[in-house]
Scaffold this active site. Sequence first.
Site, short mmCIF file in Angstrom:
data_model
loop_
_atom_site.label_atom_id
_atom_site.label_comp_id
_atom_site.label_asym_id
_atom_site.label_seq_id
_atom_site.Cartn_x
_atom_site.Cartn_y
_atom_site.Cartn_z
N GLY A 203 -90.97 19.90 -15.06
CA GLY A 203 -90.71 19.03 -16.03
C GLY A 203 -89.28 18.68 -16.49
O GLY A 203 -88.32 18.98 -15.41
N ASP A 228 -100.11 16.38 -9.62
CA ASP A 228 -99.77 17.51 -10.62
C ASP A 228 -98.38 17.56 -10.59
O ASP A 228 -97.55 17.92 -9.65
CB ASP A 228 -100.27 19.16 -10.06
CG ASP A 228 -101.87 18.99 -10.18
OD1 ASP A 228 -102.46 18.48 -11.15
OD2 ASP A 228 -102.13 19.43 -9.21
N LEU A 229 -97.63 17.52 -11.99
CA LEU A 229 -96.40 17.38 -11.94
C LEU A 229 -95.33 18.62 -11.45
O LEU A 229 -95.61 19.70 -11.81
CB LEU A 229 -95.74 17.26 -13.41
CG LEU A 229 -94.43 16.87 -13.79
CD1 LEU A 229 -93.72 15.75 -13.21
CD2 LEU A 229 -94.14 16.98 -15.31
N ASP A 230 -94.53 18.16 -10.49
CA ASP A 230 -93.87 19.26 -9.91
C ASP A 230 -94.18 20.35 -9.48
O ASP A 230 -93.78 21.59 -9.38
CB ASP A 230 -92.65 19.86 -10.98
CG ASP A 230 -91.85 18.64 -11.46
OD1 ASP A 230 -91.53 17.77 -10.68
OD2 ASP A 230 -91.43 18.59 -12.61
N GLN A 231 -95.65 20.33 -8.81
CA GLN A 231 -96.51 21.29 -8.15
C GLN A 231 -96.75 20.89 -6.93
O GLN A 231 -97.52 21.87 -6.22
CB GLN A 231 -97.58 21.61 -9.07
CG GLN A 231 -97.30 22.03 -10.54
CD GLN A 231 -98.69 22.39 -11.25
OE1 GLN A 231 -99.50 22.84 -10.65
NE2 GLN A 231 -98.61 22.12 -12.52
#
Length: 328
Positions: A203, A228-231
Amino acid sequence: MVVVTREFTEITVVGEDDTGLIAEVTSLLFERSINIEDLDQAVREGVFRMTMHVDTSDMVCTEGKLREDLNDLGEDLGVDVKVRFPADRETQQIAVLVTKESHCLEAIFEAWASGDLDADVNVVIGNHPDLEPLAEKYDVPFHNIGDENGNPDEEQLLELLAEYDADLIVLARYMRILSPSVVFRYESQIINVHPSLLPAFPGAEAYLQALEEGVRIAGVTAHYVTTDLDQGPIITQRAFNVPQDSDTEPEDLRKIGQPLEAEALLEAIDLHLRDEVAVHRGRTKLRNPEESSAQLGAPKELNDLVPDRPIDGLGEFVAEHEETEADD
């Protein structure tokens, strides 16, 4: 797992989820003697995405006819269908998405100008106009898709990506989250760089998070983008020591990290373009580690600094004690 090579034709189907989509497409391919080698499909937030790698070497129609038939089927089903034959990827096209930070875009342009990038940078798309002069310097078209607050028009983004026939989308510090509609269309074709050693500190304000948590080692990560954010699957990482001064600020980490962000991103781009990395079960791996000189983690010199003992159960006293008990 099928090892997907560039000898296969790639077909991507994206649209509103509905029953029968897979059957309609696969039936069309079967009727034209096209063999499906790999198929991956998913639904997220009502958006359907299917990527197939198929063998068209024995198909009973021309490439142009297959494109036409799939486009017609897509219109009937209300979905977008993209076909990419092996010959279409001889010179890959990169679309770079940016906001205001210039360091990653500058590194990409420098690598391209020096011939170190095995692809063409054919468009820069921003949600602010700040980096248009840098694109103009390298004679690359720049399109601003953001409003006065930087909110991007994703319909325009998709139109531009299609117009410029992007093979790879690079988020060069693009400070917006892409919707599933974009991510699904370009599965495993979007690379982002994030200013932390993911999965730590995803994030916004990653450098600030690192300072607040008191970490001694920070870093950066280049990874494939997922919904999926930054995953997404990690490709490359770089690490650095956090200054121990009590007055260290996030800006201090940013100055250390930005050159490493550019370096990690460029290496990830290069590995992708040379088809050296594959994604399997959410992780990346080298396709041919024995033949590759790539190092996905820290420099190999680090291995020499890691002690090889003691290891649980292998200490000298334990080993001697076990030998004594065995003799008794």
